[in-house]
Design an enzyme around this catalytic site. Structure first.
Site, PDB file in Angstrom:
ATOM      1  N   HIS A 110       0.840  -1.211   0.000  1.00  0.00           N
ATOM      2  CA  HIS A 110       0.000   0.000   0.000  1.00  0.00           C
ATOM      3  C   HIS A 110       0.871   1.255   0.000  1.00  0.00           C
ATOM      4  O   HIS A 110       0.579   2.231  -0.695  1.00  0.00           O
ATOM      5  CB  HIS A 110      -0.884   0.037   1.246  1.00  0.00           C
ATOM      6  N   GLN A 168     -18.189  -6.114  -1.299  1.00  0.00           N
ATOM      7  CA  GLN A 168     -17.325  -6.935  -2.147  1.00  0.00           C
ATOM      8  C   GLN A 168     -16.961  -8.272  -1.512  1.00  0.00           C
ATOM      9  O   GLN A 168     -16.157  -9.019  -2.059  1.00  0.00           O
ATOM     10  CB  GLN A 168     -16.074  -6.153  -2.563  1.00  0.00           C
ATOM     11  N   GLN A 185      -8.838  -6.587 -10.986  1.00  0.00           N
ATOM     12  CA  GLN A 185      -9.483  -5.379 -10.435  1.00  0.00           C
ATOM     13  C   GLN A 185      -8.994  -4.128 -11.162  1.00  0.00           C
ATOM     14  O   GLN A 185      -9.787  -3.264 -11.548  1.00  0.00           O
ATOM     15  CB  GLN A 185      -9.175  -5.291  -8.944  1.00  0.00           C
TER      16      GLN A 185
HETATM   17  P1  AMP Z   1      -6.503  -3.789  -0.463  1.00  0.00           P
HETATM   18  O1  AMP Z   1      -6.349  -3.004   0.799  1.00  0.00           O
HETATM   19  O2  AMP Z   1      -6.034  -5.189  -0.363  1.00  0.00           O
HETATM   20  O3  AMP Z   1      -7.881  -3.636  -1.063  1.00  0.00           O
HETATM   21  O4  AMP Z   1      -5.526  -3.125  -1.510  1.00  0.00           O
HETATM   22  C1  AMP Z   1      -5.557  -1.751  -1.776  1.00  0.00           C
HETATM   23  C2  AMP Z   1      -4.681  -1.456  -2.974  1.00  0.00           C
HETATM   24  O5  AMP Z   1      -3.352  -1.867  -2.693  1.00  0.00           O
HETATM   25  C3  AMP Z   1      -5.119  -2.221  -4.224  1.00  0.00           C
HETATM   26  O6  AMP Z   1      -4.969  -1.360  -5.350  1.00  0.00           O
HETATM   27  C4  AMP Z   1      -4.145  -3.357  -4.265  1.00  0.00           C
HETATM   28  O7  AMP Z   1      -3.919  -3.860  -5.571  1.00  0.00           O
HETATM   29  C5  AMP Z   1      -2.894  -2.708  -3.719  1.00  0.00           C
HETATM   30  N1  AMP Z   1      -1.963  -3.699  -3.190  1.00  0.00           N
HETATM   31  C6  AMP Z   1      -2.224  -4.653  -2.257  1.00  0.00           C
HETATM   32  N2  AMP Z   1      -1.138  -5.432  -2.059  1.00  0.00           N
HETATM   33  C7  AMP Z   1      -0.176  -4.975  -2.910  1.00  0.00           C
HETATM   34  C8  AMP Z   1       1.167  -5.364  -3.207  1.00  0.00           C
HETATM   35  N3  AMP Z   1       1.755  -6.397  -2.599  1.00  0.00           N
HETATM   36  N4  AMP Z   1       1.846  -4.655  -4.133  1.00  0.00           N
HETATM   37  C9  AMP Z   1       1.266  -3.611  -4.783  1.00  0.00           C
HETATM   38  N5  AMP Z   1       0.010  -3.193  -4.550  1.00  0.00           N
HETATM   39  C10 AMP Z   1      -0.709  -3.868  -3.627  1.00  0.00           C
END
Ligand code: AMP
Length: 287
Positions: A43, A67, A159
């Site tokens: 993040h 979701q 996504q």
């Molecule tokens: P989430 O909190 O899991 O919904 O993720 C929020 C954002 O962070 C989304 O755009 C995810 O694709 C991105 N994200 C989560 N994990 C990673 C990672 N390991 N590397 C890059 N982006 C990430």
């Protein structure tokens, strides 16, 4: 200015005024990083990228009930708000929008975004309704926060593709920026869900990134998928899918595909469901 935390529409409007987000000439530009919290380095890499694309950065933190399917991990999803605020402050985030479900969704809610065919294939096949929920919340966040730019991780490749599709199909005035996957030193893709894993399960989970590396070293679509599956089949986990997909549509590519494709996997390790992917470039057949 210190980090502003807004919890509802009124606080968000006040924050926009304080930050000078008037939309007029000379007003700062704003980048949004939508998250469900439990922030990790993945993040934070999005936040750093967001800073390069706009004057100010907002992070939304909202575990979106829409979701999650029945029986999924909505109730036990990690919520670490104080640590998230500290991490955002350390990164120089300007605004956190952290609404409750009541603020986001009125009880008489009826209308949402429909994700179309793309929302029913690959990840959408295993999580019916998931992408409708994602697109609905993301469009609401765009309308509430009104960013110029929004940053999403390639970690959730389908996504990201769906959000690009929504922005194009619905003429949403936001520029979408994709960010590379951040991994642990041993290859495991960072995820808020990794904290569910026991030490033994974490070891097993390494099969996902190992399988993608094996697959990506092959040349043709069928060899790539077979090599990926072979690694996963040898590990004590349940595979949901291994797919080599078009990065824009997430349709499975044919044997004659040339150019970029996303090799995506999903598997369950114990009760934890993990996803990962890598982008491969396929040479034209015969080369
Ligand atoms: P989430 O909190 O899991 O919904 O993720 C929020 C954002 O962070 C989304 O755009 C995810 O694709 C991105 N994200 C989560 N994990 C990673 C990672 N390991 N590397 C890059 N982006 C990430």
């Amino acid at each position: 200015m210190d980090l502003i935390i807004a919890r509802d529409r009124r606080e968000l409007a006040e924050a926009r005024t304080k930050l000078g987000l008037t939309g007029g000439p000379g007003a700062p530009t704003l980048a949004l990083v939508p998250t469900m919290g439990a922030l990790h380095e993945g993040h934070l890499s999005l936040v750093r990228l967001a800073k390069k694309h706009a004057d100010l950065v907002a992070v939304s933190i909202f575990v979106n009930p829409l979701q999650f399917g029945p029986g999924e991990d909505f109730d036990r999803y990690p919520r670490t708000f104080e640590a998230d605020v500290a991490a955002c402050r350390a990164e120089g985030v300007d605004l956190i929008f952290a609404p409750s479900a009541d603020v986001m969704y009125p009880p008489d809610r009826q209308v949402g975004v429909s994700s179309g065919r793309m929302g029913t294939i690959v990840e959408g096949h295993f999580r019916p309704g998931h992408f409708d929920g994602v697109l609905t919340v993301v469009l609401k966040l765009f309308n509430l926060i009104r960013p110029d730019v929004a940053v999403f991780g390639q970690k959730d490749a389908q996504q990201l593709a769906m959000i690009r599709r929504m922005v194009a199909d619905l003429d949403v005035p936001v520029r979408i920026v994709g960010a590379p996957i951040v991994r642990e030193p041993d290859g495991l893709a960072m995820s808020s869900r990794n904290r569910y894993l026991s030490p033994e399960e974490r070891e097993i989970a390494l099969a996902l990134s190992r399988a993608l590396r094996e697959g990506a070293a092959r040349r043709t679509p069928s060899e790539i998928v077979a090599a990926t599956r072979a690694v996963l089949d040898a590990a004590p986990l349940q595979v949901d899918y291994v797919v080599l997909a078009d990065p824009a549509t997430f349709e499975e590519v044919g044997e004659d595909h040339a150019g970029e494709a996303v090799l995506a996997v999903a598997a369950r390790v114990g009760t934890t469901r993990l996803i990962d992917n890598v982008t491969v470039t396929l040479p034209p057949p015969g080369e």
